[in-house]
Design a protein around this motif. Structure first.
Motif, PDB file in Angstrom:
ATOM      1  N   GLY A 138      10.919   2.464  -5.524  1.00  0.00           N
ATOM      2  CA  GLY A 138      11.090   3.260  -4.393  1.00  0.00           C
ATOM      3  C   GLY A 138      11.501   4.831  -4.842  1.00  0.00           C
ATOM      4  O   GLY A 138      11.766   5.031  -5.927  1.00  0.00           O
ATOM      5  N   ASP A 139      11.009   5.960  -4.007  1.00  0.00           N
ATOM      6  CA  ASP A 139      11.091   7.181  -4.486  1.00  0.00           C
ATOM      7  C   ASP A 139      11.621   8.052  -3.150  1.00  0.00           C
ATOM      8  O   ASP A 139      10.835   7.861  -2.120  1.00  0.00           O
ATOM      9  CB  ASP A 139       9.576   7.521  -4.846  1.00  0.00           C
ATOM     10  N   LEU A 140      12.411   8.816  -3.501  1.00  0.00           N
ATOM     11  CA  LEU A 140      13.167   9.586  -2.402  1.00  0.00           C
ATOM     12  C   LEU A 140      13.084  11.082  -2.561  1.00  0.00           C
ATOM     13  O   LEU A 140      13.380  11.549  -3.719  1.00  0.00           O
ATOM     14  CB  LEU A 140      14.696   9.088  -2.049  1.00  0.00           C
ATOM     15  N   ALA A 154       0.753  -1.131  -0.015  1.00  0.00           N
ATOM     16  CA  ALA A 154       0.026  -0.031   0.047  1.00  0.00           C
ATOM     17  C   ALA A 154       0.775   1.299   0.115  1.00  0.00           C
ATOM     18  O   ALA A 154       0.205   2.345  -0.026  1.00  0.00           O
ATOM     19  CB  ALA A 154      -0.820  -0.102   1.213  1.00  0.00           C
ATOM     20  N   GLY A 155       2.128   0.901   0.021  1.00  0.00           N
ATOM     21  CA  GLY A 155       3.245   2.070   0.051  1.00  0.00           C
ATOM     22  C   GLY A 155       3.442   2.588   1.456  1.00  0.00           C
ATOM     23  O   GLY A 155       2.682   2.899   2.485  1.00  0.00           O
ATOM     24  N   THR A 156       4.704   2.350   1.884  1.00  0.00           N
ATOM     25  CA  THR A 156       5.282   2.212   3.357  1.00  0.00           C
ATOM     26  C   THR A 156       6.397   3.679   2.970  1.00  0.00           C
ATOM     27  O   THR A 156       6.909   3.770   2.329  1.00  0.00           O
ATOM     28  CB  THR A 156       6.283   1.060   3.694  1.00  0.00           C
ATOM     29  N   VAL A 212       9.531   6.542  -0.132  1.00  0.00           N
ATOM     30  CA  VAL A 212       8.208   5.788  -0.237  1.00  0.00           C
ATOM     31  C   VAL A 212       8.572   4.568  -1.020  1.00  0.00           C
ATOM     32  O   VAL A 212       9.122   4.672  -2.100  1.00  0.00           O
ATOM     33  CB  VAL A 212       7.080   6.426  -0.951  1.00  0.00           C
ATOM     34  N   LEU A 213       8.131   3.185  -0.508  1.00  0.00           N
ATOM     35  CA  LEU A 213       8.378   2.017  -0.928  1.00  0.00           C
ATOM     36  C   LEU A 213       7.084   1.193  -1.250  1.00  0.00           C
ATOM     37  O   LEU A 213       6.219   1.278  -0.741  1.00  0.00           O
ATOM     38  CB  LEU A 213       9.148   1.190   0.069  1.00  0.00           C
ATOM     39  N   GLN A 214       6.925   0.932  -2.359  1.00  0.00           N
ATOM     40  CA  GLN A 214       5.816   0.226  -2.848  1.00  0.00           C
ATOM     41  C   GLN A 214       5.997  -1.049  -3.806  1.00  0.00           C
ATOM     42  O   GLN A 214       7.282  -1.185  -4.169  1.00  0.00           O
ATOM     43  CB  GLN A 214       4.869   1.150  -3.730  1.00  0.00           C
TER      44      GLN A 214
END
Length: 59
Positions: A50-52, A17-19, A34-36
């Motif tokens: 992943g998005d930083l 769900a997006g951590t 954000v890790l999905q």
């Protein structure tokens, strides 16, 4: 920034769900990672994304 983050492990199901991980380094910069888990057309195949985003300390 990620190098100085504390090490933890989370189950991949939690990432579906997006951590979100929020961190702050010694210079005062703030990062949001954000890790999905993204599924594919094949039921047993998925991949991680992943998005930083980093906000630099203006001081």
């Amino acid at each position: 920034m990620l190098r100085s983050a504390s090490r933890h492990s989370w189950p991949l199901a939690a990432a579906a769900a997006g951590t979100e991980f929020c961190m702050k380094d010694a210079e005062g910069n703030i990062g949001l990672y954000v890790l999905q888990v993204k599924s594919t057309a094949m039921p047993d195949l998925a991949f991680l994304t992943g998005d930083l985003t980093v906000w630099r300390n203006a001081a």
